[in-house]
Design a protein around this motif. Structure first.
Motif, PDB file in Angstrom:
ATOM      1  N   ARG A 551       0.878  -1.162   0.000  1.00 17.69           N
ATOM      2  CA  ARG A 551       0.000   0.000   0.000  1.00 17.69           C
ATOM      3  C   ARG A 551       0.916   1.211   0.000  1.00 17.69           C
ATOM      4  N   HIS A 552       0.781   2.059  -1.008  1.00 16.43           N
ATOM      5  CA  HIS A 552       1.802   3.090  -1.194  1.00 16.43           C
ATOM      6  C   HIS A 552       1.229   4.404  -1.715  1.00 16.43           C
ATOM      7  N   THR A 553       1.772   5.485  -1.171  1.00 16.87           N
ATOM      8  CA  THR A 553       1.557   6.829  -1.691  1.00 16.87           C
ATOM      9  C   THR A 553       2.907   7.328  -2.201  1.00 16.87           C
ATOM     10  N   ASP A 554       2.964   8.590  -2.597  1.00 16.75           N
ATOM     11  CA  ASP A 554       4.239   9.154  -3.056  1.00 16.75           C
ATOM     12  C   ASP A 554       5.260   9.222  -1.935  1.00 16.75           C
ATOM     13  N   ASN A 555       4.789   9.297  -0.687  1.00 15.63           N
ATOM     14  CA  ASN A 555       5.702   9.519   0.440  1.00 15.63           C
ATOM     15  C   ASN A 555       5.755   8.385   1.454  1.00 15.63           C
ATOM     16  N   GLU A 556       4.824   7.446   1.371  1.00 16.81           N
ATOM     17  CA  GLU A 556       4.789   6.351   2.340  1.00 16.81           C
ATOM     18  C   GLU A 556       4.580   5.025   1.626  1.00 16.81           C
ATOM     19  N   ASN A 557       5.131   3.966   2.227  1.00 15.13           N
ATOM     20  CA  ASN A 557       5.037   2.647   1.609  1.00 15.13           C
ATOM     21  C   ASN A 557       4.969   1.588   2.705  1.00 15.13           C
ATOM     22  N   THR A 558       3.995   0.723   2.601  1.00 16.78           N
ATOM     23  CA  THR A 558       3.842  -0.375   3.545  1.00 16.78           C
ATOM     24  C   THR A 558       3.831  -1.688   2.779  1.00 16.78           C
ATOM     25  N   MET A 559       4.660  -2.611   3.210  1.00 19.50           N
ATOM     26  CA  MET A 559       4.754  -3.933   2.589  1.00 19.50           C
ATOM     27  C   MET A 559       4.128  -4.961   3.531  1.00 19.50           C
ATOM     28  N   VAL A 560       3.216  -5.760   3.012  1.00 18.83           N
ATOM     29  CA  VAL A 560       2.556  -6.797   3.808  1.00 18.83           C
ATOM     30  C   VAL A 560       2.932  -8.160   3.237  1.00 18.83           C
ATOM     31  N   ILE A 561       3.434  -9.017   4.105  1.00 19.64           N
ATOM     32  CA  ILE A 561       3.772 -10.392   3.705  1.00 19.64           C
ATOM     33  C   ILE A 561       2.948 -11.333   4.573  1.00 19.64           C
ATOM     34  N   ILE A 562       2.130 -12.155   3.935  1.00 22.58           N
ATOM     35  CA  ILE A 562       1.309 -13.124   4.661  1.00 22.58           C
ATOM     36  C   ILE A 562       1.736 -14.527   4.251  1.00 22.58           C
ATOM     37  N   ASN A 563       2.351 -15.224   5.188  1.00 23.33           N
ATOM     38  CA  ASN A 563       2.720 -16.623   4.956  1.00 23.33           C
ATOM     39  C   ASN A 563       1.578 -17.496   5.458  1.00 23.33           C
ATOM     40  N   ASN A 564       0.760 -17.960   4.534  1.00 23.38           N
ATOM     41  CA  ASN A 564      -0.422 -18.736   4.874  1.00 23.38           C
ATOM     42  C   ASN A 564      -0.139 -20.240   4.893  1.00 23.38           C
ATOM     43  N   SER A 565       1.143 -20.583   4.809  1.00 21.75           N
ATOM     44  CA  SER A 565       1.522 -22.003   4.767  1.00 21.75           C
ATOM     45  C   SER A 565       1.936 -22.495   6.145  1.00 21.75           C
ATOM     46  N   ASP A 566       2.081 -23.795   6.271  1.00 17.13           N
ATOM     47  CA  ASP A 566       2.502 -24.411   7.526  1.00 17.13           C
ATOM     48  C   ASP A 566       4.014 -24.600   7.592  1.00 17.13           C
ATOM     49  N   LYS A 567       4.746 -23.836   6.753  1.00 19.19           N
ATOM     50  CA  LYS A 567       6.199 -23.985   6.707  1.00 19.19           C
ATOM     51  C   LYS A 567       6.881 -22.672   7.055  1.00 19.19           C
ATOM     52  N   ASN A 568       7.892 -22.759   7.912  1.00 14.85           N
ATOM     53  CA  ASN A 568       8.739 -21.602   8.181  1.00 14.85           C
ATOM     54  C   ASN A 568       9.596 -21.319   6.964  1.00 14.85           C
ATOM     55  N   ILE A 569       9.828 -20.034   6.691  1.00 17.94           N
ATOM     56  CA  ILE A 569      10.691 -19.647   5.575  1.00 17.94           C
ATOM     57  C   ILE A 569      11.859 -18.861   6.160  1.00 17.94           C
ATOM     58  N   GLN A 570      13.024 -19.456   6.142  1.00 17.94           N
ATOM     59  CA  GLN A 570      14.182 -18.845   6.769  1.00 17.94           C
ATOM     60  C   GLN A 570      14.749 -17.698   5.936  1.00 17.94           C
ATOM     61  N   THR A 571      14.734 -17.848   4.625  1.00 20.30           N
ATOM     62  CA  THR A 571      15.283 -16.801   3.748  1.00 20.30           C
ATOM     63  C   THR A 571      14.314 -16.555   2.604  1.00 20.30           C
ATOM     64  N   PHE A 572      13.349 -15.720   2.854  1.00 19.07           N
ATOM     65  CA  PHE A 572      12.365 -15.363   1.831  1.00 19.07           C
ATOM     66  C   PHE A 572      12.961 -14.252   0.973  1.00 19.07           C
ATOM     67  N   ASP A 573      13.193 -14.543  -0.297  1.00 21.06           N
ATOM     68  CA  ASP A 573      13.861 -13.616  -1.209  1.00 21.06           C
ATOM     69  C   ASP A 573      12.902 -12.497  -1.624  1.00 21.06           C
ATOM     70  N   LEU A 574      13.340 -11.237  -1.434  1.00 14.51           N
ATOM     71  CA  LEU A 574      12.493 -10.091  -1.753  1.00 14.51           C
ATOM     72  C   LEU A 574      12.820  -9.460  -3.108  1.00 14.51           C
ATOM     73  N   THR A 575      13.764 -10.045  -3.834  1.00 16.02           N
ATOM     74  CA  THR A 575      14.198  -9.452  -5.107  1.00 16.02           C
ATOM     75  C   THR A 575      13.035  -9.242  -6.064  1.00 16.02           C
ATOM     76  N   ARG A 576      12.120 -10.189  -6.085  1.00 14.94           N
ATOM     77  CA  ARG A 576      10.994 -10.126  -7.014  1.00 14.94           C
ATOM     78  C   ARG A 576      10.151  -8.864  -6.829  1.00 14.94           C
ATOM     79  N   TYR A 577      10.175  -8.297  -5.642  1.00 11.82           N
ATOM     80  CA  TYR A 577       9.282  -7.181  -5.309  1.00 11.82           C
ATOM     81  C   TYR A 577       9.979  -5.825  -5.365  1.00 11.82           C
TER      82      TYR A 577
END
Length: 616
Positions: A551-577
């Motif tokens: 959710r983003h404006t010109d001056n503010e940005n919020t990133m939401v990550i929802i892991n809906n799986s039953d697995k822990n993710i130790q290194t979730f790569d953010l390059t795609r975003y």
């Protein structure tokens, strides 16, 4: 001198007493005049008075008051009614004016009040994406005044042991626990209808209204409701009123003496609506199916109002405006929106918008698919030539997607897929988004009493596009399902003698406090999060049941990550975003307070969400 004037005074007093007594007796003919009062300075200068009394149509009506003009006196099919159409000019002064009813030598007078419009601080400020709505069923929240649990002027008496009975909650109970609501962090109150429901049974829910201008005495008075609105405004909060145009209660006063046969949608025998709201927008719908939807009754105790009758249409529109003006409302939630006559509802929307530009009105629209929900939230004229003018709808397609996504073995792709269809709406950012309400089983119970999944549903509801709405008690893990009277359970601590008080931290279990504080943290952060209030939504196709959006404006940005799986993710790569956080190098998780100094990779636990307030 005294001897000469004293008898004259006595004679005058006696004559005046006889005159007033005669007037009082005559005035017993009058039973109802609605609206009970009105205001000067309204944009719409027209006012329709419904006048009800014994053979009142036999009377000639005269009004002599500067700025008030009788346009027409319209007789109804029933001689006990007159619809008096007035024009109140822009320069009319507030005050009382006499309505004279004349029949031969008989004359009676009724005093009608025109009030000045009062500007309240923050009145009519509107509801938007910066708000979070908190829905309360008044009978089940808290009992602040035990003296009105059962009242002489209503039939059904208190019976807390009956889940379909009245439990005694009231407006004072809400006022008494206002600090709890404020602490929680919501910004807007929505009460299920509080108007009088004088029914023999099942009257607690409020949707069988027997007097559209009166607060049910078991909830309090009109003044009590106005006090709640005023207190909300004083605390920077807003109030939405639940209104019903589709039906009234069988106990309504006019049911014993209808103005006309077409005041209601009547059938030879009881005929239920088909409840198929898709028919309202179906270009191929048969007339019989459409009539059954819009003219069939919800229940034998809920007579269907005929808004094709222009007097009825005007009556309901004026009632809506009356409550906005009287109480200083910030919004209206309109019950069962697709069921009444579409043209009348469109006229209502235009009348409210004309009187209160920017006013928030959300339509209850049970639709499982965005395609036919968009019929109501469409800035343009529909293909059939109909324009609804609705500025907000209840986003049931997204609600059902929430249940599917966070339910057992759910795939969060359903949320992504549903939001991807937002192109069909006029303005999806005005949709009311919710994960529970008074008509659905409790979200915690539906999700298998899984606290983590409940939290994920809260994160999504409070950060996606739209105006969020939460249901009272979900924050303390209420879990019951239908029947309705059961899921609308009492808030623990709202009644004297309750074994615990969940309005306090000490009265909640550890799990309840965990969820309460979790949601409270998001709500209070959200109050100042312009990226959520005004920001655009950019989302990415979920992979491995992980959903990322911004959710983003010109001056503010919020990133939401929802892991809906039953697995822990130790290194979730953010390059795609990267395209969405370009220019930002770090972030703070508003839930835990954890700082993330880089945005290359991130660890995220199973069934966990991060709300990252991005920093440059």
């Amino acid at each position: 001198m005294q001897k000469k004037t004293l008898p004259l005074i006595i004679i005058c007093v006696i004559f005046l007493g006889l005159f007033l007594n005669a007037q009082q007796n005559d005035n017993k003919i009058l039973k109802h005049v609605e609206p009970p009062f009105w205001w000067v300075g309204m944009k719409n200068t027209q006012l329709q008075l419904l006048v009800h009394g014994d053979k009142i149509s036999d009377y000639k009506i005269e009004i002599s008051y500067p700025g008030v003009e009788v346009i027409s006196t319209n007789k109804a099919e029933n001689p006990n009614y007159i619809f008096l159409n007035l024009k109140i000019s822009e320069n009319t002064k507030p005050g009382m004016f006499r309505v004279s009813f004349i029949k031969g030598s008989k004359k009676m007078e009724y005093q009608y009040s025109l009030k000045p419009r009062v500007k309240r601080e923050n009145q009519g400020q509107g509801v938007d994406g910066s708000d979070v709505i908190y829905l309360i069923t008044p009978d089940r929240f808290a009992n602040g005044d035990t003296s009105n649990d059962s009242t002489d002027d209503t039939i059904e008496k208190v019976d807390r042991k009956n889940h379909d009975g009245r439990h005694g909650g009231d407006i004072k109970g809400i006022l008494d626990h206002f600090d709890y609501i404020k602490e929680y962090g919501v910004t807007t109150l929505w009460l299920n209808p509080f108007q009088e429901n004088d029914q023999p049974a099942y009257s607690y829910h409020g949707y069988g209204i027997s007097d559209f201008y009166k607060t049910d005495s078991r909830f309090g008075t009109n003044e009590d409701f106005k006090t709640l609105v005023d207190k909300s405004h004083q605390n920077g909060m807003k109030v939405i009123m639940d209104q019903v145009f589709n039906h009234c209660g069988a106990g309504h006063w006019w049911m014993n003496d209808l103005p006309s046969k077409d005041w209601l949608n009547q059938w030879e025998s009881y005929t239920s609506t088909n409840f198929a709201t898709i028919i309202a927008s179906d270009p191929y719908a048969s007339r019989s199916d459409y009539d059954l939807l819009t003219k069939g009754w919800f229940d034998k105790n809920l007579p269907d109002l005929n808004l094709e009758n222009k007097y009825m249409e005007t009556y309901m529109i004026q009632n809506s405006i009356w409550w906005v003006e009287y109480a200083g409302l910030d919004g209206i939630r309109m019950d069962t929106y697709p069921y009444p006559d579409q043209n009348a509802m469109s006229n209502w929307m235009q009348a409210l918008t004309n009187e209160y530009p920017g006013f928030y009105m959300v339509a209850e629209t049970w639709a499982s698919r965005t395609s036919y929900l968009s019929y109501w939230n469409n800035e343009n004229t529909n293909r059939n030539g109909y324009t609804s003018y609705v500025n907000s709808v209840s986003d049931y397609p997204l609600y059902f997607a929430i249940l599917e996504s966070f339910g057992k073995e759910g795939d969060i792709y359903k949320l992504y897929e549903t939001l991807a269809e937002d192109f069909v709406y006029g303005n999806a950012y005005n949709n009311k988004v919710f994960n529970g309400n008074h008509d659905q089983g409790r979200i915690f119970g539906i999700l298998g009493e899984n606290v983590e999944k409940l939290k994920l549903s809260m994160v999504f509801t409070l950060t996606t596009r739209g105006i969020p709405q939460l249901y009272y008690g979900d924050e303390i893990l209420m879990k019951k399902d239908k029947p309705d009277g059961q899921l609308r359970e009492d808030f623990p601590g709202g009644w004297e003698g309750d074994t615990r008080n969940a309005f306090t931290a000490s009265g909640r279990t550890d799990k309840e406090n965990e969820v309460f504080n979790y949601v409270k943290t998001i709500l209070n952060w959200r109050k100042n999060a312009k990226s959520i209030h005004q920001g655009k939504l950019t989302h990415y196709k979920p992979d491995h049941n992980v959903y990322v959006y911004f959710r983003h404006t010109d001056n503010e940005n919020t990133m939401v990550i929802i892991n809906n799986s039953d697995k822990n993710i130790q290194t979730f790569d953010l390059t795609r975003y990267y395209e969405s956080f370009k220019g930002y190098s770090k972030g703070i998780d508003i839930i835990t307070g954890n700082n993330y100094e880089t945005l290359d990779t991130i660890a995220i636990g199973k069934n966990t969400a991060l709300i990252l307030d991005l920093k440059k």
